[in-house]
Design an enzyme around this catalytic site. Structure first.
Site, PDB file in Angstrom:
ATOM      1  CE  LYS A 208     139.213 -15.606  77.541  1.00 22.73           C
ATOM      2  NZ  LYS A 208     139.966 -15.746  78.793  1.00 22.73           N
ATOM      3  N   GLY A 261     142.662  -6.796  73.772  1.00 28.54           N
ATOM      4  CA  GLY A 261     143.842  -7.583  74.134  1.00 28.54           C
ATOM      5  C   GLY A 261     144.963  -7.315  73.157  1.00 28.54           C
ATOM      6  N   GLY A 262     145.868  -8.263  73.026  1.00 25.59           N
ATOM      7  CA  GLY A 262     147.048  -8.071  72.202  1.00 25.59           C
ATOM      8  C   GLY A 262     146.797  -8.356  70.723  1.00 25.59           C
ATOM      9  N   GLY A 266     144.193 -10.943  68.939  1.00 22.18           N
ATOM     10  CA  GLY A 266     143.162 -10.232  68.174  1.00 22.18           C
ATOM     11  C   GLY A 266     143.092 -10.734  66.739  1.00 22.18           C
ATOM     12  CD  GLU A 283     139.049  -0.323  71.311  1.00 15.80           C
ATOM     13  OE1 GLU A 283     140.150   0.230  71.441  1.00 15.80           O
ATOM     14  OE2 GLU A 283     138.097   0.196  70.729  1.00 15.80           O
ATOM     15  CB  CYS A 322     146.207  -0.323  75.664  1.00  9.67           C
ATOM     16  SG  CYS A 322     144.847   0.678  76.276  1.00  9.67           S
ATOM     17  CD  GLU A 419     150.934  -3.306  73.686  1.00 12.06           C
ATOM     18  OE1 GLU A 419     150.640  -4.437  73.259  1.00 12.06           O
ATOM     19  OE2 GLU A 419     150.088  -2.476  74.046  1.00 12.06           O
TER      20      GLU A 419
HETATM   21  P1  NAD Z   1     145.897 -11.170  75.339  1.00  9.37           P
HETATM   22  O1  NAD Z   1     145.688 -10.935  73.892  1.00  9.37           O
HETATM   23  O2  NAD Z   1     146.912 -12.147  75.749  1.00  9.37           O
HETATM   24  O3  NAD Z   1     144.539 -11.654  76.029  1.00  9.37           O
HETATM   25  C1  NAD Z   1     143.365 -10.885  75.946  1.00  9.37           C
HETATM   26  C2  NAD Z   1     142.177 -11.810  76.106  1.00  9.37           C
HETATM   27  O4  NAD Z   1     142.100 -12.657  74.960  1.00  9.37           O
HETATM   28  C3  NAD Z   1     142.278 -12.747  77.310  1.00  9.37           C
HETATM   29  O5  NAD Z   1     141.000 -12.905  77.875  1.00  9.37           O
HETATM   30  C4  NAD Z   1     142.763 -14.038  76.679  1.00  9.37           C
HETATM   31  O6  NAD Z   1     142.439 -15.184  77.414  1.00  9.37           O
HETATM   32  C5  NAD Z   1     142.022 -14.005  75.360  1.00  9.37           C
HETATM   33  N1  NAD Z   1     142.599 -14.839  74.306  1.00  9.37           N
HETATM   34  C6  NAD Z   1     143.869 -15.280  74.172  1.00  9.37           C
HETATM   35  N2  NAD Z   1     143.979 -16.045  73.061  1.00  9.37           N
HETATM   36  C7  NAD Z   1     142.761 -16.058  72.476  1.00  9.37           C
HETATM   37  C8  NAD Z   1     142.243 -16.674  71.309  1.00  9.37           C
HETATM   38  N3  NAD Z   1     142.990 -17.442  70.499  1.00  9.37           N
HETATM   39  N4  NAD Z   1     140.949 -16.466  71.007  1.00  9.37           N
HETATM   40  C9  NAD Z   1     140.163 -15.691  71.779  1.00  9.37           C
HETATM   41  N5  NAD Z   1     140.591 -15.117  72.912  1.00  9.37           N
HETATM   42  C10 NAD Z   1     141.881 -15.285  73.256  1.00  9.37           C
HETATM   43  O7  NAD Z   1     146.133  -9.737  75.968  1.00  9.37           O
HETATM   44  P2  NAD Z   1     146.501  -9.413  77.484  1.00  9.37           P
HETATM   45  O8  NAD Z   1     147.936  -9.806  77.642  1.00  9.37           O
HETATM   46  O9  NAD Z   1     145.467  -9.963  78.369  1.00  9.37           O
HETATM   47  O10 NAD Z   1     146.343  -7.820  77.515  1.00  9.37           O
HETATM   48  C11 NAD Z   1     147.338  -6.963  77.114  1.00  9.37           C
HETATM   49  C12 NAD Z   1     147.053  -6.435  75.733  1.00  9.37           C
HETATM   50  O11 NAD Z   1     145.778  -5.802  75.702  1.00  9.37           O
HETATM   51  C13 NAD Z   1     148.034  -5.383  75.309  1.00  9.37           C
HETATM   52  O12 NAD Z   1     148.418  -5.600  73.983  1.00  9.37           O
HETATM   53  C14 NAD Z   1     147.236  -4.095  75.445  1.00  9.37           C
HETATM   54  O13 NAD Z   1     147.716  -3.049  74.645  1.00  9.37           O
HETATM   55  C15 NAD Z   1     145.875  -4.546  75.058  1.00  9.37           C
HETATM   56  N6  NAD Z   1     144.860  -3.616  75.574  1.00  9.37           N
HETATM   57  C16 NAD Z   1     144.263  -2.760  74.694  1.00  9.37           C
HETATM   58  C17 NAD Z   1     143.333  -1.830  75.158  1.00  9.37           C
HETATM   59  C18 NAD Z   1     142.668  -0.843  74.214  1.00  9.37           C
HETATM   60  O14 NAD Z   1     141.773  -0.128  74.644  1.00  9.37           O
HETATM   61  N7  NAD Z   1     143.068  -0.766  72.951  1.00  9.37           N
HETATM   62  C19 NAD Z   1     143.008  -1.806  76.509  1.00  9.37           C
HETATM   63  C20 NAD Z   1     143.632  -2.694  77.373  1.00  9.37           C
HETATM   64  C21 NAD Z   1     144.561  -3.600  76.884  1.00  9.37           C
END
Ligand code: NAD
Length: 525
Positions: A208, A261-262, A266, A283, A322, A419
């Protein structure tokens, strides 16, 4: 993670891409034709509900594409396809060398399509064309790395049971059906860090992508099919975090969820996965320190390098990285000179549409992301931060925000603790090595950090004490596919890349064979 673009073509000398952008627009339309962006059991489909979503071009807010907006029915169908493909095979029992060959073929196809996919990533995520293409190169590297890792491996490990009549081995098996959930900042790269090891290990998956940037993941699924991946092994559901990601995280037929993601999302994923005791890999975010000692700036060349890299650490991809070095922690004695030069250069960064020649920074990915950035800057200024560069949006369309340097920050400020995920650099100062380490570690995250010093002993001491998953000494941002990537603290659980990145997608099984079975006679009767 970000890109180490040293040696790559200079942003200033990019040729005009208006013509090829039009070609890419046409390609985007082809890839999402008839809004069929859900891929299950080898077929492209619309959402079961018929719902769609507009994907916006962050450089001007216009509609770039319309994709299927999946829901729980689509997730259930995709998981069912992945389950069947895993349970009935043959993917999980295909020899490792053949799985590796499939990964290499995919890498070859990515190389063939580097320009069109790099351009698509640039249009969708708002990054420069150079970054979009560099992303594709890194994806190729990830596929080749995991192919090499499994192709050259022993099938298992013989364990000495201390009995010549026992043959005991530990073998690896795939985990099963994997749910892969990815963010918008490095859509294709994050997908590849999950897809390549998942396939190398013999799993099936449902991915996804972020609803904000789904396009290159759609393109990658086409390439996997072209490379010859059996139907049902790779499945894709485009749609929102909730319900699509939430359903995947809770689904009883999913064995592992790997999420990037965030922190907020997470945490929800982990909670949802707990009910069915799935394996979870996370991550998450970072609030990454870049520590500069005065001795690193003792020569003009050293000073220039440290400033230049601090700029790159904080502002590449408009800070939507990130591992962005968003906290500059600089020794008091060089602070004023350092920040003056940094601010001067930040003001000169050329922002604009990523496909335009000479552009060094694209827009933020969405209106919401820019508003979040603005609210952080406003709060910091109200708390006493001193604005040295940026701090405003430029005129015109798109979600742009100027690279911003906030001086005189301190650890209690929200902008230092949370962040931002935008082009905002905070500056703190220190007087001793002890204080520098304390500031660097003063975060609930622990993803990455850098230290700049000409003293080799100090470099090793400070790096050894930094509680972060990656530490750069006299550098910032490079990563290697063969080295583990991930975070301490709230930056996540588990590691991607390296041997551990493959291990995430495997179960270990101990097979104990008694070659001369006899009664045990524990029970006398
Ligand atoms: P986000 O958490 O908003 O979304 C990430 C993914 O999770 C998306 O596909 C989103 O649709 C999905 N999602 C949202 N709510 C969910 C839920 N309840 N259940 C399951 N999935 C859900 O993050 P973002 O805004 O897309 O990305 C930015 C974040 O990602 C930042 O915090 C960044 O630091 C982190 N990031 C981390 C790394 C790493 O390697 N550690 C790499 C890239 C980005």
């Amino acid at each position: 993670m970000g890109h180490d673009l040293r040696g790559a073509g200079q942003a200033r000398s990019l040729p005009a891409h208006r013509g090829s952008a039009a070609v890419a627009q046409a390609e985007v339309q082809r890839v999402v034709s008839e809004r069929k962006t859900i891929y299950t059991a080898g077929a492209w489909r619309s959402a079961a509900s018929g719902a769609t979503r507009e994907v916006l071009d962050p450089a001007d807010g216009s509609v770039l594409a319309v994709v299927a907006e999946g829901g729980t029915t689509d997730v259930d169908a995709a998981v069912s396809a992945a389950r069947d493909a895993f349970d009935l095979g043959p993917w999980r029992t295909v020899p490792a060398r053949e799985r590796a060959a499939l990964l290499h073929r995919t890498a070859d196809l990515l190389r063939r399509d580097r320009d069109r996919i790099g351009l698509m990533e640039s249009l969708d995520a708002g990054k420069t064309l150079e970054e979009g293409r560099a992303d594709v190169d890194c994806v190729v590297d990830a596929f080749r790395y995991f192919a090499g890792l499994v192709a050259g491996e022993d099938a298992g490990r013989v364990v000495d049971a201390g009995d010549p009549d026992v043959h005991s081995v530990v073998v690896h098996e795939p985990v099963g059906v994997c749910a892969l959930i990815t963010p918008w900042n490095y859509p294709l790269l994050q997908a590849s860090w999950k897809i390549a090891p998942a396939l190398a290990a013999g799993n099936t998956f449902v991915i996804k992508p972020s609803e904000i940037t789904p396009l290159t993941t759609v393109a990658l699924m086409e390439l996997l099919a072209e490379a010859g991946l059996p139907d049902g092994v790779a499945n894709l559901v485009t749609g929102a975090g909730d319900p699509v990601g939430a359903r995947l995280s809770a689904h009883p037929d999913v064995d592992l969820v790997s999420f990037t993601g965030g922190l907020v999302s997470g945490t929800k994923v982990m909670r949802a996965a707990a009910e069915s005791v799935k394996k979870v890999a996370l991550e998450l975010g970072g609030k990454n320190p870049n520590v500069v000692f005065a001795d690193a700036c003792a020569t003009d060349e050293g000073f220039d390098t440290a400033v230049d890299q601090a700029l790159n650490a904080a502002f590449i991809h408009s800070g939507q990285v990130c591992s962005a070095g968003s906290r500059l922690i600089v020794e008091e004695s060089v602070h004023e000179r350092f920040v003056t030069e940094l601010a001067r250069r930040a003001e000169r960064i050329r922002i604009g549409r990523g496909t335009d020649p000479g552009v060094e920074c694209g827009p933020l990915v969405s209106a919401a992301q820019r508003e979040r950035t603005e609210s952080h800057v406003a709060a910091a200024l109200a708390e006493g931060a001193v604005l040295r560069a940026g701090g405003e949006r430029p005129d015109g369309p798109g979600y742009f925000y100027r690279p911003t340097v906030l001086d005189r920050c301190h650890r209690r400020m929200r902008v230092v603790r949370e962040e931002v995920f935008g082009p905002v650099l905070t500056v703190e100062t220190f007087r001793s090595e002890e204080e520098a380490v304390a500031l660097a570690n003063d975060t609930e995250y622990g993803l990455a950090g850098g230290v700049w010093t000409s003293d080799a002993g100090r470099a090793r001491r400070v790096a050894g004490r930094m509680r972060h998953g990656t530490v750069w000494i006299n550098d910032f941002h490079p990563y290697l596919p063969q080295a583990e990537w991930g975070g301490f603290g709230k930056s996540g659980i588990g590691r991607e890349l390296g041997p551990s990145g493959l291990a995430e997608y495997r179960e270990s099984k101990h097979v104990y064979q008694n070659l001369a079975p006899r009664p045990v006679r524990w029970f006398a009767g």
